[in-house]
Design a protein around this motif. Structure first.
Motif, mmCIF file in Angstrom:
data_model
loop_
_atom_site.group_PDB
_atom_site.id
_atom_site.type_symbol
_atom_site.label_atom_id
_atom_site.label_comp_id
_atom_site.label_asym_id
_atom_site.label_seq_id
_atom_site.Cartn_x
_atom_site.Cartn_y
_atom_site.Cartn_z
ATOM 1 N N LEU A 1 0.793 -1.197 -0.178
ATOM 2 C CA LEU A 1 0.078 -0.139 0.065
ATOM 3 C C LEU A 1 0.827 1.397 -0.013
ATOM 4 O O LEU A 1 0.477 2.231 -0.599
ATOM 5 N N GLU A 2 2.110 1.207 0.762
ATOM 6 C CA GLU A 2 2.781 2.448 0.750
ATOM 7 C C GLU A 2 3.257 2.861 -0.825
ATOM 8 O O GLU A 2 3.655 3.882 -1.050
ATOM 9 N N GLN A 3 3.614 1.793 -1.454
ATOM 10 C CA GLN A 3 3.919 1.922 -3.071
ATOM 11 C C GLN A 3 2.822 2.372 -3.976
ATOM 12 O O GLN A 3 2.873 3.168 -4.798
ATOM 13 N N ALA A 4 1.504 1.643 -3.347
ATOM 14 C CA ALA A 4 0.470 1.886 -4.517
ATOM 15 C C ALA A 4 -0.405 3.191 -4.158
ATOM 16 O O ALA A 4 -0.867 3.530 -5.143
ATOM 17 N N LYS A 5 -0.298 3.736 -2.904
ATOM 18 C CA LYS A 5 -0.886 4.785 -2.590
ATOM 19 C C LYS A 5 -0.570 6.293 -3.469
ATOM 20 O O LYS A 5 0.519 6.454 -3.235
ATOM 21 N N GLY B 1 -6.495 9.152 -0.629
ATOM 22 C CA GLY B 1 -6.315 7.972 0.805
ATOM 23 C C GLY B 1 -6.622 6.841 0.195
ATOM 24 O O GLY B 1 -7.455 6.550 -0.852
ATOM 25 N N ILE B 2 -6.399 5.569 0.787
ATOM 26 C CA ILE B 2 -6.688 4.181 0.481
ATOM 27 C C ILE B 2 -6.892 3.359 1.587
ATOM 28 O O ILE B 2 -6.250 3.470 2.651
ATOM 29 N N ILE B 3 -7.900 2.461 1.489
ATOM 30 C CA ILE B 3 -8.231 1.689 2.492
ATOM 31 C C ILE B 3 -8.503 0.342 1.775
ATOM 32 O O ILE B 3 -8.906 0.295 0.796
#
Length: 512
Positions: free
Chosen positions: A261-265, A270-272
């Protein structure tokens, strides 16, 4: 939270409703009638016209019209949430794991989804084994009654400081309501600062908002400015710093997904990560994020050229939402009796979960000897669910009654006379009742305040066992619940988030 629920009961809140039987052209309604005003109680457009004769061509046309319809501003098209992406290529071992269990070449699963289409009305039943646990009805879209998740360019009609709410015109017959708690965050550096709604919103102002609850009866929809776009694996929260992972996932999996997630965000959004992201590859998550970001860019582009009120984004039809939200390897199959919907759903499932695409099957009414719902004994279970009396396995019973303020469930021993002692008989009867009450609340979609009158027990351990069993069964329900302990009178008070209008109203509307 309790105060908010009380204010919702006072008339500002919205309950989810099902679609009416006819299509309603919103622009024509507004041409013939004055625009909705605060306190306007005129009825919604007439929905009692006879439905056209059912046929696959008609169902196809209805779905196409739904996807092509926009809001009141017909010069703009709304963004579709059903996008058939090319699936990420996976190795044979990964595909095998995701296909789930099989026995003698046939899929094995705990649940079955049954989808019946008639006269444009789609009925969806979820079975656990042979037991009906959920029932939903989706009517042809009219952009008036089935709008949950839709995003609008809206106009503020009236701000009510005393109610900490504002009425907003989104183009439906009844103005929607936006509470102060649902306003977009201001990004202020002052901690714990709460701005009054009249300081943020002004009459005739144009805002971007999303529907969180459908309108019902004389009440309008409920809105939020905290917009989110749901995908198969992630939820995109535009213009936010939200960063979250489902708490239902094991800690080891959460750590793996956090690195992805740290790379895709995206930096600006924001991302959940959803529970469905378990064991999902980095490429699949990145593809889901990219698709949602592209959808948001399209929404912003339409919004920049729109005049309020106008529909910017429409959620997919209920069968597609159910597949997106629910379908996994725990489902044995999805059975559909409409060939057009079957083909569309299979293509959609192949794009988001190719390993499960073979679990959707077509029930051909012209070949099968019995209708789809009779094949799975759904009509029989629906008839029982509409009765106020429910029998328990050992002879006891439940009486379920609805009042204006709450739902009351009375537990009786009935024909259950036991074998050893009165306390043991009552204890066993209450354990059965606890399981069945949880099942009935989910099946009947009962929301609001619920009071359950268990038969009086003397031993504290028995009371504790009953309440623990009840909470354990409720944990399987996706809808949020809050349960309090058993009182000295044997009463259990609880709340269940009200989402729809309940099974009784839903089923009766299908008969109109």
């Amino acid at each position: 939270m309790e105060e908010r629920e009380e204010s919702e009961k006072s008339g500002l809140n919205v309950k989810q409703s099902n679609k009416t039987g006819d299509k309603v052209d919103v622009s024509k309604v507004q041409d013939n009638q004055t625009k909705p005003k605060i306190g306007d109680t005129r009825p919604a457009p007439d929905s009692k016209k006879p439905l056209p004769k059912s046929n696959n061509g008609g169902n196809r046309r209805r779905r196409k019209r739904r996807r092509n319809k926009s809001g009141n501003n017909k010069s703009n098209k709304s963004v579709s949430s059903v996008v058939l992406d090319s699936p990420v290529e996976l190795d044979a071992e990964t595909l095998k794991k995701r296909r789930g269990r099989e026995r003698k070449g046939k899929a094995v699963g705990r649940y079955t989804m049954v989808v019946h289409v008639d006269n444009g009305i789609t009925q969806i039943a979820t079975l656990e084994g042979r037991s009906l646990i959920e029932f939903f009805v989706s009517r042809p879209s009219d952009d008036v009654s089935e709008i949950h998740g839709n995003i609008y360019m809206a106009r503020v009609e009236n701000v009510l400081p005393g109610m900490e709410a504002a009425f907003v015109d989104i183009g439906t017959p009844k103005n929607a309501v936006l509470y102060q708690s649902d306003l977009a965050s201001t990004g202020s550096d002052k901690k714990n600062e709460t701005l009054r709604i009249e300081e943020v919103l002004k009459n005739k102002a144009t805002i971007l908002c999303q529907v969180t609850k459908n309108p019902i009866a004389h009440k309008g929809a409920r809105l939020t400015q905290e917009i989110s776009l749901a995908g198969r694996f992630v939820v995109l929260v535009p213009n936010s710093s939200t960063f979250g992972i489902s708490k239902r996932l094991p800690e080891r999996e959460r750590k793996r997904l956090r690195q992805i997630l740290e790379q895709a965000k995206p930096d600006e959004h924001g991302i959940i990560l959803r529970t469905a992201a378990q064991h999902i590859t980095k490429e699949e998550i990145q593809q889901d994020v990219a698709r949602l970001v592209e959808q948001w860019k399209n929404i912003e582009a339409i919004a920049s050229n729109s005049k309020a009120p106008n529909l910017l984004y429409r959620e997919p039809e209920m069968p597609f939402r159910m597949i997106r939200e629910e379908f996994n390897k725990e489902y044995r199959s999805v059975v559909v009796d409409d060939i057009t919907l079957f083909e569309e759903a299979k293509s959609y499932l192949a794009s988001i979960a190719p390993a499960l695409a073979e679990r959707i099957e077509y029930h051909d009414p012209s070949i099968q000897n019995v209708p789809l719902f009779e094949r799975f004994y759904i009509n029989e279970q629906l008839a029982k669910a509409l009765d106020s009396k429910v029998w328990l396995p050992s002879g006891g019973s439940l009486i379920i009654e609805h009042t204006e303020a709450m739902t009351v469930v009375d537990v009786n021993t009935g024909k259950n006379v036991g074998t050893s002692s009165l306390e043991e008989t009552v204890y066993r009867n209450n354990l059965e009742a606890a399981k069945e009450v949880a099942h009935q609340l989910r099946l009947r979609d009962i929301g609001g305040i619920i009071v359950i009158d268990f038969v009086d027990m003397e031993k504290p351990k028995h009371k504790e066992d009953v309440i623990n069993t009840f909470r354990s069964e409720l944990a399987r329900d996706k809808t949020r619940t809050q349960v309090f302990g058993i009182s000295e009178l044997g009463l259990v008070e609880m709340t269940r988030k009200r989402i729809g209008e309940g099974l009784t109203q839903t089923f009766l509307r299908t008969q109109e």
